[in-house]
Design a protein around this motif. Structure first.
Motif, short mmCIF file in Angstrom:
data_model
loop_
_atom_site.label_atom_id
_atom_site.label_comp_id
_atom_site.label_asym_id
_atom_site.label_seq_id
_atom_site.Cartn_x
_atom_site.Cartn_y
_atom_site.Cartn_z
N LEU A 2 -1.26 10.95 -2.30
CA LEU A 2 -1.47 10.14 -1.11
C LEU A 2 -0.59 10.62 0.04
CD1 LEU A 2 -1.70 6.53 -2.56
CD2 LEU A 2 -3.54 7.94 -1.69
N GLN A 3 0.66 11.00 -0.31
CA GLN A 3 1.55 11.43 0.76
C GLN A 3 1.06 12.68 1.46
OE1 GLN A 3 2.35 10.41 -2.22
NE2 GLN A 3 3.69 8.65 -1.90
N GLU A 4 0.27 13.50 0.75
CA GLU A 4 -0.24 14.72 1.35
C GLU A 4 -1.15 14.42 2.52
OE1 GLU A 4 -3.05 18.54 0.09
OE2 GLU A 4 -2.27 17.18 -1.46
N ILE A 59 3.71 -6.99 -2.30
CA ILE A 59 4.02 -5.69 -2.92
C ILE A 59 5.50 -5.36 -2.85
CG2 ILE A 59 1.71 -4.83 -2.37
CD1 ILE A 59 2.89 -3.17 -0.13
N GLY A 60 6.29 -6.21 -2.19
CA GLY A 60 7.73 -5.98 -2.15
C GLY A 60 8.18 -5.06 -1.04
N THR A 111 -6.22 0.61 4.89
CA THR A 111 -4.76 0.75 4.94
C THR A 111 -4.07 -0.17 3.95
OG1 THR A 111 -4.56 -0.84 6.76
CG2 THR A 111 -4.81 1.48 7.35
N GLY A 112 -4.64 -1.37 3.75
CA GLY A 112 -4.04 -2.31 2.80
C GLY A 112 -4.09 -1.81 1.38
N ALA A 113 -5.25 -1.31 0.96
CA ALA A 113 -5.39 -0.79 -0.40
C ALA A 113 -4.52 0.44 -0.60
CB ALA A 113 -6.85 -0.46 -0.69
N THR A 114 -4.45 1.31 0.39
CA THR A 114 -3.65 2.53 0.29
C THR A 114 -2.17 2.21 0.15
OG1 THR A 114 -5.25 3.73 1.66
CG2 THR A 114 -3.07 4.69 1.43
N LYS A 115 -1.66 1.32 0.99
CA LYS A 115 -0.25 0.98 0.93
C LYS A 115 0.10 0.28 -0.37
CE LYS A 115 3.52 -1.04 3.61
NZ LYS A 115 3.92 -1.66 4.89
N ALA A 116 -0.76 -0.59 -0.85
CA ALA A 116 -0.51 -1.28 -2.11
C ALA A 116 -0.39 -0.28 -3.27
CB ALA A 116 -1.61 -2.29 -2.39
N TYR A 117 -1.26 0.72 -3.27
CA TYR A 117 -1.19 1.72 -4.34
C TYR A 117 0.08 2.55 -4.23
CZ TYR A 117 -2.58 5.40 -7.56
OH TYR A 117 -2.61 6.28 -8.62
N GLU A 118 0.47 2.87 -3.02
CA GLU A 118 1.70 3.63 -2.81
C GLU A 118 2.92 2.88 -3.32
OE1 GLU A 118 1.60 4.39 1.36
OE2 GLU A 118 0.61 6.33 1.13
N TYR A 119 2.87 1.55 -3.33
CA TYR A 119 3.98 0.74 -3.81
C TYR A 119 3.86 0.39 -5.29
CZ TYR A 119 6.56 0.09 0.51
OH TYR A 119 7.36 0.30 1.61
N GLY A 120 2.98 1.07 -6.00
CA GLY A 120 2.96 0.97 -7.45
C GLY A 120 1.94 0.05 -8.05
N GLY A 122 -1.74 -1.16 -9.45
CA GLY A 122 -2.87 -0.49 -10.06
C GLY A 122 -4.06 -0.47 -9.12
N LEU A 123 -5.13 0.18 -9.58
CA LEU A 123 -6.30 0.33 -8.72
C LEU A 123 -6.94 -1.01 -8.38
CD1 LEU A 123 -7.95 3.50 -10.33
CD2 LEU A 123 -6.54 3.37 -8.26
N THR A 124 -7.13 -1.87 -9.38
CA THR A 124 -7.76 -3.17 -9.13
C THR A 124 -6.91 -4.02 -8.20
OG1 THR A 124 -8.86 -3.13 -11.28
CG2 THR A 124 -8.68 -5.26 -10.18
N ALA A 125 -5.61 -4.09 -8.49
CA ALA A 125 -4.72 -4.88 -7.65
C ALA A 125 -4.66 -4.32 -6.23
CB ALA A 125 -3.32 -4.92 -8.27
N SER A 126 -4.72 -3.00 -6.09
CA SER A 126 -4.72 -2.39 -4.76
C SER A 126 -5.97 -2.77 -3.98
CB SER A 126 -4.63 -0.86 -4.89
OG SER A 126 -3.41 -0.48 -5.46
N ALA A 127 -7.11 -2.83 -4.65
CA ALA A 127 -8.34 -3.26 -3.98
C ALA A 127 -8.23 -4.71 -3.53
CB ALA A 127 -9.54 -3.08 -4.91
N VAL A 128 -7.63 -5.56 -4.36
CA VAL A 128 -7.44 -6.96 -3.99
C VAL A 128 -6.53 -7.07 -2.77
CG1 VAL A 128 -6.47 -9.17 -4.73
CG2 VAL A 128 -7.87 -7.82 -6.32
#
Length: 226
Positions: A2-4, A59-60, A111-120, A122-128
């Motif tokens: 993602l950082q790339e 997400i902290g 942007t919300g799903a991307t940032k959530a995944y970057e903070y650890g 999972g995929l389902t939680a990131s979509a939420v």
């Protein structure tokens, strides 16, 4: 990976664009509700920052970006000033609100799903979290404007579904390692297009199966005052 593709500067730019278009929708709704300039600014700030604030707390990512980045706070004020002087004729503002709200919906679910995944998360939680980021500000906006949130109204066109689709596309791209500016843009445009088509053709989610209630339907506020 993602950082790339999503450096801090790119993520920040996307957040600012989403904040601006959501703030426009909040300020335009304030115009339609005949709020003063302070009310316009409050509604713009809440609409633009509400969903992201909720996401960051979950997400902290504390303190939330809304309180640490001056640009996040100032962008809704810029949008308020723009709407204050250049808003469309009041009778036509609802169409403008819908377009800007749909644009913010598309950007923030990505942007919300991307940032959530970057903070650890999972995929389902990131979509939420992508969904929550996209719809949270709009829900707060409607509550402050004394309207039942569009997210909950049976007589309103699809609102959450486009955000769910956009966020799901993002996590699928993450899963298959194809997330990049093009695919993320496609996800945002897809969510935007579904929302606009839902408004145009009045696509709505079904109510309870075989509903037989004889209760009088609640009249929408705008229809009741027509």
């Amino acid at each position: 990976m993602l950082q790339e593709f999503f450096t801090p500067s790119v993520q920040h730019a996307l957040d600012l664009v989403g904040i601006f278009v959501f703030a426009i929708s909040g300020a335009l709704l304030a115009v339609r509700k005949n709020f003063d300039v302070f009310g316009m600014a409050v509604l713009a700030e809440v609409t633009a920052l509400g969903g992201g604030l909720f996401r960051d707390l979950v997400i902290g990512a504390v303190p939330p970006a809304a309180f640490t980045d001056l640009g996040f706070f100032l962008m809704p004020l810029v949008a308020t000033a723009l709407v204050f002087f250049l808003h469309p004729v009041v009778e036509r503002t609802q169409a403008a609100v819908n377009v800007f709200d749909a644009a913010g919906l598309g950007l923030f679910c990505v942007t919300g799903a991307t940032k959530a995944y970057e903070y650890g998360l999972g995929l389902t939680a990131s979509a939420v979290m992508g969904l929550a980021t996209a719809v949270g500000g709009g829900v707060l906006r409607d509550v402050l404007a004394n309207e039942v949130p569009s997210l909950l109204r049976w007589d309103r066109d699809l609102y959450a579904v486009p955000a769910i689709v956009g966020a799901t596309l993002v996590v699928l791209c993450i899963r298959f390692e194809i997330l990049n500016p093009f695919t993320s843009g496609f996800a945002a445009v897809t969510a935007f297009a579904i929302r606009i088509l839902a408004i145009r053709f009045h696509w709505r989610a079904p109510r309870a199966w075989n509903r037989r209630s004889t209760a009088t339907e609640e009249v929408a506020p705008e229809k009741a005052t027509a």
